[in-house]
Design an enzyme around this catalytic site. Structure first.
Site, PDB file in Angstrom:
ATOM      1  N   HIS A  64       2.636 -20.870  -7.811  1.00 28.48           N
ATOM      2  CA  HIS A  64       2.983 -21.031  -6.402  1.00 28.48           C
ATOM      3  C   HIS A  64       2.027 -21.993  -5.706  1.00 28.48           C
ATOM      4  O   HIS A  64       1.929 -22.006  -4.482  1.00 28.48           O
ATOM      5  CB  HIS A  64       3.000 -19.673  -5.711  1.00 28.48           C
ATOM      6  CG  HIS A  64       4.141 -18.818  -6.153  1.00 28.48           C
ATOM      7  ND1 HIS A  64       4.121 -18.124  -7.341  1.00 28.48           N
ATOM      8  CD2 HIS A  64       5.354 -18.572  -5.607  1.00 28.48           C
ATOM      9  CE1 HIS A  64       5.256 -17.476  -7.490  1.00 28.48           C
ATOM     10  NE2 HIS A  64       6.024 -17.734  -6.456  1.00 28.48           N
TER      11      HIS A  64
ATOM     12  N   VAL B 226      -7.026  -6.584  -3.283  1.00 29.37           N
ATOM     13  CA  VAL B 226      -5.728  -7.170  -2.928  1.00 29.37           C
ATOM     14  C   VAL B 226      -4.759  -7.061  -4.098  1.00 29.37           C
ATOM     15  O   VAL B 226      -4.949  -7.688  -5.147  1.00 29.37           O
ATOM     16  CB  VAL B 226      -5.864  -8.654  -2.509  1.00 29.37           C
ATOM     17  CG1 VAL B 226      -4.505  -9.220  -2.111  1.00 29.37           C
ATOM     18  CG2 VAL B 226      -6.852  -8.794  -1.355  1.00 29.37           C
TER      19      VAL B 226
ATOM     20  N   ASP C 180      -1.125  -7.922  -5.406  1.00 34.00           N
ATOM     21  CA  ASP C 180      -0.008  -8.852  -5.176  1.00 34.00           C
ATOM     22  C   ASP C 180       0.893  -8.771  -6.398  1.00 34.00           C
ATOM     23  O   ASP C 180       0.581  -9.337  -7.446  1.00 34.00           O
ATOM     24  CB  ASP C 180      -0.541 -10.270  -4.968  1.00 34.00           C
ATOM     25  CG  ASP C 180       0.567 -11.294  -4.739  1.00 34.00           C
ATOM     26  OD1 ASP C 180       1.757 -10.908  -4.694  1.00 34.00           O
ATOM     27  OD2 ASP C 180       0.250 -12.498  -4.630  1.00 34.00           O
ATOM     28  N   MET C 181       1.995  -8.048  -6.286  1.00 32.98           N
ATOM     29  CA  MET C 181       2.822  -7.814  -7.466  1.00 32.98           C
ATOM     30  C   MET C 181       4.296  -8.058  -7.198  1.00 32.98           C
ATOM     31  O   MET C 181       4.831  -7.709  -6.149  1.00 32.98           O
ATOM     32  CB  MET C 181       2.630  -6.395  -7.992  1.00 32.98           C
ATOM     33  CG  MET C 181       2.996  -5.287  -7.030  1.00 32.98           C
ATOM     34  SD  MET C 181       2.906  -3.634  -7.781  1.00 32.98           S
ATOM     35  CE  MET C 181       4.360  -3.650  -8.822  1.00 32.98           C
TER      36      MET C 181
ATOM     37  N   TRP D 264      12.978   1.670 -14.623  1.00 34.80           N
ATOM     38  CA  TRP D 264      13.797   2.152 -13.514  1.00 34.80           C
ATOM     39  C   TRP D 264      12.987   2.315 -12.232  1.00 34.80           C
ATOM     40  O   TRP D 264      13.525   2.241 -11.139  1.00 34.80           O
ATOM     41  CB  TRP D 264      14.467   3.481 -13.885  1.00 34.80           C
ATOM     42  CG  TRP D 264      13.525   4.534 -14.390  1.00 34.80           C
ATOM     43  CD1 TRP D 264      12.824   5.438 -13.646  1.00 34.80           C
ATOM     44  CD2 TRP D 264      13.161   4.772 -15.753  1.00 34.80           C
ATOM     45  NE1 TRP D 264      12.046   6.232 -14.448  1.00 34.80           N
ATOM     46  CE2 TRP D 264      12.246   5.853 -15.762  1.00 34.80           C
ATOM     47  CE3 TRP D 264      13.520   4.200 -16.980  1.00 34.80           C
ATOM     48  CZ2 TRP D 264      11.677   6.350 -16.930  1.00 34.80           C
ATOM     49  CZ3 TRP D 264      12.957   4.709 -18.141  1.00 34.80           C
ATOM     50  CH2 TRP D 264      12.051   5.770 -18.120  1.00 34.80           C
ATOM     51  N   LYS D 265      11.686   2.504 -12.346  1.00 30.75           N
ATOM     52  CA  LYS D 265      10.853   2.661 -11.161  1.00 30.75           C
ATOM     53  C   LYS D 265      10.739   1.341 -10.400  1.00 30.75           C
ATOM     54  O   LYS D 265      10.854   1.295  -9.166  1.00 30.75           O
ATOM     55  CB  LYS D 265       9.466   3.168 -11.551  1.00 30.75           C
ATOM     56  CG  LYS D 265       9.488   4.555 -12.174  1.00 30.75           C
ATOM     57  CD  LYS D 265       8.103   5.018 -12.569  1.00 30.75           C
ATOM     58  CE  LYS D 265       8.153   6.394 -13.227  1.00 30.75           C
ATOM     59  NZ  LYS D 265       6.811   6.865 -13.629  1.00 30.75           N
TER      60      LYS D 265
END
Length: 297
Positions: A13, A140, A142-143, A194-195
């Protein structure tokens, strides 16, 4: 912002994403002259319209607004619609932490991930960012909602490397570590299976409801990731004078665990601090292919 993303090691990014941003500007999908406008205010919750301006500038503005309101009132929630890709979501977590605020922020995206049990992408890879300030290094998280974001898949693809863990499915429906195969199927593996799928859906619900903006379903109709919705929440840490001691206790206890051979324990954001320091001293590494694309633009 692009440079700082690459400085922190988020090359997907930073430089690698600049060409896509420039292309969206050329197509008129990003209104470079637009500024966000307030639509409504309900106590400490505010709704803003990004007017399809540059996503990074809208995001920085809204996080600063959340910081300012939280500094005055203790807590704030700023919801934004009709904006564009914010690039690296962690940028705004660091912004809030630098200002002494805990923050929770998230965005929806175009549908680029199948819900658990499906083949076709109908949910977004909706990033979640949680930041907690600390003088010895902010915490921090960030996911993305996939095991590997598409940006990270691109990094491995450019290096012609396999992923370290399964990241999605190939054309035969088999789990694979091949980033190119996952790019072709667009079947990324949700984090936690699924989570992660469920969390992605919930984040889409929250940003769409709170902002009054477009959901992943509506965004995907145009086949362009524009007009997305976001939420920025801040809490003033001055309300919690013992927070530093609590953080130190949690980090120290976490790192006291016996490590697997060849592995280290990091708190969220710690590796970013190491990479930032290293790149500041040695220079920012760039992919030659992406660099040449920039030079030829």
């Amino acid at each position: 912002m692009f440079t700082n993303n690459s400085l922190d090691g988020v090359y997907s990014h930073g430089l690698n994403r600049f060409e896509v941003f420039a292309d969206y500007v050329k197509q008129g999908l990003v209104n470079v002259d637009a500024e966000p406008t307030q639509i409504a205010k309900y106590g400490l919750l505010e709704q803003w319209d990004g007017n399809f301006g540059p996503g990074m500038l809208n995001a920085s503005f809204c996080m600063q607004r959340a910081i300012d309101v939280a500094k005055e009132n203790g807590i704030a929630c700023i919801a934004l619609k009709n904006t564009n890709h914010w690039m690296r979501g962690g940028t705004y977590g660091w912004q809030a932490a630098d200002a002494g605020c805990i923050s929770i922020s998230f965005t929806n995206t175009i549908a680029i991930m199948p819900p658990w049990g499906a083949k076709k992408p109908t949910i977004g890879n909706n990033p979640l960012i949680i930041a907690v300030p600390h003088p010895n290094g902010h915490i921090v998280l960030d996911m993305a909602m996939s095991q590997f974001s598409y940006g990270k898949l691109q990094e491995y693809k450019l290096k012609e490397q396999e992923l370290p863990y399964f990241g999605g499915y190939d054309a035969n429906g088999e789990l694979t570590k091949n980033p190119s195969a996952i790019y072709k199927t667009r079947r990324t593996l949700p984090v936690g299976m699924w989570k992660g799928s469920g969390l992605s859906i919930m984040l889409d619900l929250l940003v769409s409801i709170l902002s009054g903006g477009s959901s992943t379903a509506k965004i995907t109709q145009s086949d362009k990731e524009t007009g997305i919705s976001q939420v920025y929440m801040c809490i003033n840490t001055k309300l919690f004078p013992n927070s530093q001691n609590i953080i130190d206790e949690i980090v120290a206890y976490t790192k006291s665990a016996e490590t697997i051979e060849g592995q280290e324990i990091y708190y969220p954001g710690e590796r970013t601090l190491h990479i930032r320091k290293e790149n500041t001293e040695r220079g920012i590494p760039v992919d030659e292919q992406m660099w040449n694309k920039l030079l030829n633009a």
